[in-house]
Design an enzyme around this catalytic site. Sequence first.
Site, mmCIF file in Angstrom:
data_model
loop_
_atom_site.group_PDB
_atom_site.id
_atom_site.type_symbol
_atom_site.label_atom_id
_atom_site.label_comp_id
_atom_site.label_asym_id
_atom_site.label_seq_id
_atom_site.Cartn_x
_atom_site.Cartn_y
_atom_site.Cartn_z
ATOM 1 N N ASP A 12 13.228 10.291 -70.063
ATOM 2 C CA ASP A 12 13.601 9.010 -70.295
ATOM 3 C C ASP A 12 12.943 8.307 -71.594
ATOM 4 O OD1 ASP A 12 13.944 8.810 -67.089
ATOM 5 O OD2 ASP A 12 15.685 8.481 -68.214
ATOM 6 N N ASP A 36 22.165 8.793 -62.335
ATOM 7 C CA ASP A 36 20.852 8.527 -62.876
ATOM 8 C C ASP A 36 20.174 7.075 -62.125
ATOM 9 O OD1 ASP A 36 19.238 8.504 -65.989
ATOM 10 O OD2 ASP A 36 18.349 8.409 -63.868
HETATM 11 O O1 LIG Z 1 17.028 6.248 -66.880
HETATM 12 C C1 LIG Z 1 16.302 5.967 -65.768
HETATM 13 C C2 LIG Z 1 15.913 4.582 -66.028
HETATM 14 O O2 LIG Z 1 16.422 3.798 -66.940
HETATM 15 C C3 LIG Z 1 16.254 6.705 -64.723
HETATM 16 O O3 LIG Z 1 16.172 7.984 -65.401
HETATM 17 C C4 LIG Z 1 14.921 6.471 -64.071
HETATM 18 O O4 LIG Z 1 13.896 6.543 -64.494
HETATM 19 C C5 LIG Z 1 15.114 7.173 -62.605
HETATM 20 O O5 LIG Z 1 14.169 6.721 -61.976
HETATM 21 P P1 LIG Z 1 14.416 6.522 -60.389
HETATM 22 O O6 LIG Z 1 15.284 5.330 -60.495
HETATM 23 O O7 LIG Z 1 14.703 7.710 -59.627
HETATM 24 O O8 LIG Z 1 13.077 6.046 -59.827
HETATM 25 CO CO LIG Z 2 17.371 8.369 -67.100
#
Ligand SMILES: O=C(CO)[C@@H](O)[C@H](O)COP(=O)(O)O
Ligand SMILES: [Co+2]
Length: 226
Positions: free
Chosen positions: A36, A176
């Site tokens: 990310d 996601d």
């Molecule tokens: O792109 C993103 C957030 O912007 C995601 O990839 C989150 O990082 C996923 O994390 P969780 O919501 O599963 O904790």
């Molecule tokens: Co993401």
Amino acid sequence: MNAPAIVASVLGADYSRLAGEVRDLQSAGVDRIQWDVMDGHFVPNMTFGAAVVGACRPHVDLPFEAHLMVEDPDPVLADFVSAGCNTVIVHVEACPHLHRTLSMIKGMGARAGVAVNPSTSLDFVAHVLDQLDHILVMTVNPGFGGQEYIAAMEDKVAEAREIADRSERPVQVEVDGGISADTAAAPWRAGADLLVVGSAILDHPDGKGVATEEIRQVLTEAGTAS
Ligand SMILES: O=C(CO)[C@@H](O)[C@H](O)COP(=O)(O)O
Ligand SMILES: [Co+2]
């Protein structure tokens, strides 16, 4: 329906031992790693660049995907392909010339993906389908891990599935944000091929392996029940 791939987001990983974290995720049985990448402009957070991704590349065999939460990402696309990402996902909201950006990614030999925020419609996808390998439906507002899953996005997942199935080329649908053993079945049933999971794996009290297996078990049960 085939069970979806589990993609581990390393946003919430221990950055002081990232190589160890991706090795642990590989041992835990995830299918891919999602990086990310946040620039502090498109989203109110900053994370890692291509150099960090490249440093971790030799430590695992898993495919890497870059989720670029980056304003106007064209200048950095090649860096993430060179760092070892075989899929590069940009946000439609951050790309003034999305068709050209996607074709640039394809030209570099990587799979091209587009991500859409919760409030963004999929209407544009029809105009870039010739360049698209991957649609990422955000089920949280981007920028942070550990947020609550937005169930209202399931209709959009189903719409993305319909669009993908109309394409002459294979297009994968990914979700996601906020995915856990409690929320994984619904987006899969709606049509997702891949589920990105961050905190539900990284923060699980019994470890990454148990967390991953719990999600797979839920999906197996959902598959046999449907
Ligand atoms: O792109 C993103 C957030 O912007 C995601 O990839 C989150 O990082 C996923 O994390 P969780 O919501 O599963 O904790
Ligand atoms: Co993401």
